[in-house]
Design an enzyme around this catalytic site. Structure first.
Site, PDB file in Angstrom:
ATOM      1  N   GLU A 289       0.827  -1.205   0.000  1.00 35.42           N
ATOM      2  CA  GLU A 289       0.000   0.000   0.000  1.00 35.42           C
ATOM      3  C   GLU A 289       0.870   1.267   0.000  1.00 35.42           C
ATOM      4  OE1 GLU A 289      -4.107  -0.768   1.993  1.00 35.42           O
ATOM      5  OE2 GLU A 289      -3.144   0.781   3.172  1.00 35.42           O
ATOM      6  N   HIS A 310       6.812 -27.184  -1.733  1.00 35.94           N
ATOM      7  CA  HIS A 310       6.115 -28.261  -2.431  1.00 35.94           C
ATOM      8  C   HIS A 310       4.978 -27.727  -3.300  1.00 35.94           C
ATOM      9  CE1 HIS A 310       8.237 -31.386  -0.024  1.00 35.94           C
ATOM     10  NE2 HIS A 310       8.414 -30.321   0.736  1.00 35.94           N
ATOM     11  N   LYS A 424     -14.252   0.545  -3.661  1.00 30.22           N
ATOM     12  CA  LYS A 424     -15.360   0.972  -2.783  1.00 30.22           C
ATOM     13  C   LYS A 424     -16.402   1.748  -3.585  1.00 30.22           C
ATOM     14  CE  LYS A 424     -12.400   1.497   1.270  1.00 30.22           C
ATOM     15  NZ  LYS A 424     -11.801   2.455   2.193  1.00 30.22           N
TER      16      LYS A 424
HETATM   17  O1  PA5 Z   1      -3.657   1.291   5.830  1.00 29.25           O
HETATM   18  C1  PA5 Z   1      -4.774   1.728   5.700  1.00 29.25           C
HETATM   19  O2  PA5 Z   1      -5.005   2.930   5.804  1.00 29.25           O
HETATM   20  C2  PA5 Z   1      -5.937   0.809   5.442  1.00 29.25           C
HETATM   21  O3  PA5 Z   1      -5.548  -0.510   5.333  1.00 29.25           O
HETATM   22  C3  PA5 Z   1      -6.958   0.912   6.544  1.00 29.25           C
HETATM   23  O4  PA5 Z   1      -6.351   0.580   7.760  1.00 29.25           O
HETATM   24  C4  PA5 Z   1      -8.144   0.018   6.280  1.00 29.25           C
HETATM   25  O5  PA5 Z   1      -8.707   0.333   5.055  1.00 29.25           O
HETATM   26  C5  PA5 Z   1      -9.176   0.162   7.371  1.00 29.25           C
HETATM   27  O6  PA5 Z   1      -9.619   1.476   7.459  1.00 29.25           O
HETATM   28  P1  PA5 Z   1     -10.377   2.000   8.733  1.00 29.25           P
HETATM   29  O7  PA5 Z   1      -9.485   1.849   9.902  1.00 29.25           O
HETATM   30  O8  PA5 Z   1     -10.690   3.429   8.436  1.00 29.25           O
HETATM   31  O9  PA5 Z   1     -11.635   1.159   8.880  1.00 29.25           O
END
Ligand code: PA5
Length: 449
Positions: A289, A310, A424
């Site tokens: 990310e 394996h 989303k």
């Molecule tokens: O790293 C990030 O920002 C995301 O992975 C969020 O943690 C994830 O989308 C969850 O978001 P939230 O904590 O707002 O529910």
């Protein structure tokens, strides 16, 4: 005290040393820009000094909340997704007995995870399992609006209140969310839940050393003070004024970027200890990310070995040479087990009789490493003295600071995640969420086509 070490001896032969030198200099600058707050994404640097700034009072508050949940619950469900659950799960699974939930003498509640998928089967089976159980909930969402987590929390809150009554449910539901905004904050304040704040300037994937990770880890019975001490140690060891040669984070970030420039586009995190599976899952989110943007980024993958030798072993040994491997190597196992004798010796393994199983595993690790290097796969080795809370604290901070430097070397903002919104928007349009209907028709046609 033994600390994490980095072995880069099996990388140099694959690299252009001029490129490495140039990246070394850039990594020193990148580390300094994190410290000075002058880098891209500098409004999300709250994680940088989390270990050294956490106070004994915060730790005590987390521990006493965890103690209440440990006393009053057989099961605690952590609702969260991405950065709001992976770190906690990674540490808990790394430190837990592999079969803890099946043991009669199991001490403290079982920690389960929900809100990280939208599977009807998963949620129906979970709610069925929790029938008649004394369960509690930790609802973790920074935005407070994430569909997966909100759905799980709706179900769990209702069930907890029905089974325990509203008053008692209040004692065992805890919120970890934004200080002011979002549905999770509003609900927590309205219902009077105990709550903790995710700081504005800490992104989800960098939040494991906030209550997001620390509370579930403490509920599972692990030593959060030791975890923080390990992280503090690594914060000192990777500071901006620690020279490149001694700075593990700069060396890791430089090496992986030099490999990327040499055409190694995929980093495979390998472990020889199944308890590390979720450490790799957490690491994949952290690096994926942070770096996968603007058409760039090393693809973070993972394997559990020797299991996956394996299944994936052939590809790693012989497939396209665009990969490098980073092995998490544990020096000292926590348990002792010897290879047994067998009278018939049909498998021909009596020559191993009496040796530690870990010795066999280590030889598998070294043998695999050499085979992969010979097959053209550069190898980074991260050596953990043992699998305990202190070492995991070191490892977590090492990967976080390494990620910040690495993303800056790559030329991206490591602290945003604009691409996560795309699915989303489509999902909401397809479901007809108010405000998103406009694109729904066109998307439905594309699905049907
Ligand atoms: O790293 C990030 O920002 C995301 O992975 C969020 O943690 C994830 O989308 C969850 O978001 P939230 O904590 O707002 O529910």
């Amino acid at each position: 005290m033994n600390h994490i070490k980095l072995d880069l001896s099996a990388v140099e032969q694959f690299l252009n040393q001029d490129a490495v030198k140039s990246l070394q200099a850039q990594s020193v600058v990148a580390r300094r820009s994190l410290e000075d707050g002058t880098c891209a994404g500098n409004d999300f640097l709250g994680w940088l000094h989390l270990p050294s700034s956490i106070t004994p009072e915060i730790l005590a508050d987390l521990q006493s909340t965890a103690d209440i949940l440990r006393q009053e619950c057989d099961t605690v469900v952590v609702a969260g997704i991405g950065g709001s659950y992976l770190g906690a799960r990674a540490v808990i699974e790394a430190l837990n007995d592999s079969f803890s939930w099946l043991r009669k003498e199991h001490n403290g509640p079982t920690v389960l995870f929900a809100g990280n998928n939208i599977s009807e089967d998963y949620l129906a089976e979970l709610t069925d399992l929790l029938k008649d159980q004394r369960f509690g909930v930790i609802n973790i969402s920074k935005s407070g609006t994430t569909t997966e987590t909100a759905l799980a929390f709706r179900l769990l809150k209702k069930q907890c209140e029905e089974q325990r009554g509203k008053e008692e449910a209040r004692r065992v539901i805890v919120a970890i969310t934004d200080a002011k905004r979002g549905a999770a904050r509003i609900t927590a304040d309205k219902e009077g839940y105990k709550s903790f704040v995710i700081p504005d300037n800490v992104g989800g994937r960098f939040s494991v050393l906030t209550p997001v990770g620390l509370l579930p880890i403490a509920v599972a019975g692990f030593d959060i003070a030791a975890l923080i001490q390990g992280a503090q140690e690594m914060e000192r060891a990777t500071a901006a004024d620690i020279p490149y040669e001694d700075n593990l984070a700069m060396r890791y970030a430089t090496t992986r970027n030099a490999l990327y420039l040499a055409g190694k586009k995929i980093e495979i995190m390998a472990n020889f200890q199944p308890k590390l599976h979720y450490i790799a899952e957490w690491w994949k989110q952290l690096y994926g990310e942070s770096e996968g943007k603007q058409g760039k980024g090393i693809f973070p993958a993972s394997v559990d070995l020797t299991t996956d030798l394996h299944s994936m072993g052939q590809w790693i040994q012989d497939g396209e040479r665009t990969i490098f491997e980073t092995v998490l190597s544990i020096e000292q196992p926590e348990k002792t087990l010897l290879f047994p004798h067998d009278e018939e010796n049909l498998d021909g393994l009596n020559f191993l009789e009496g040796r530690r199983v870990d010795q066999v595993n280590k030889m598998a690790e070294f043998g695999t490493r050499l085979a992969h290097i010979d097959g053209g796969v550069p190898n980074i080795r991260i050596i953990l003295p043992r699998l305990d809370a202190f070492t995991l604290g070191e490892l977590i901070y090492f990967f976080e600071i390494g990620c910040g430097i690495s993303g800056l070397l790559l030329g991206v903002n490591p602290f945003d995640q604009p691409g996560v919104e795309a699915y989303k928007k489509n999902m909401f349009a397809l479901l007809g969420k108010p405000g998103y209907e406009a694109d729904g028709e066109a998307l439905r046609k594309r699905i049907q086509a």
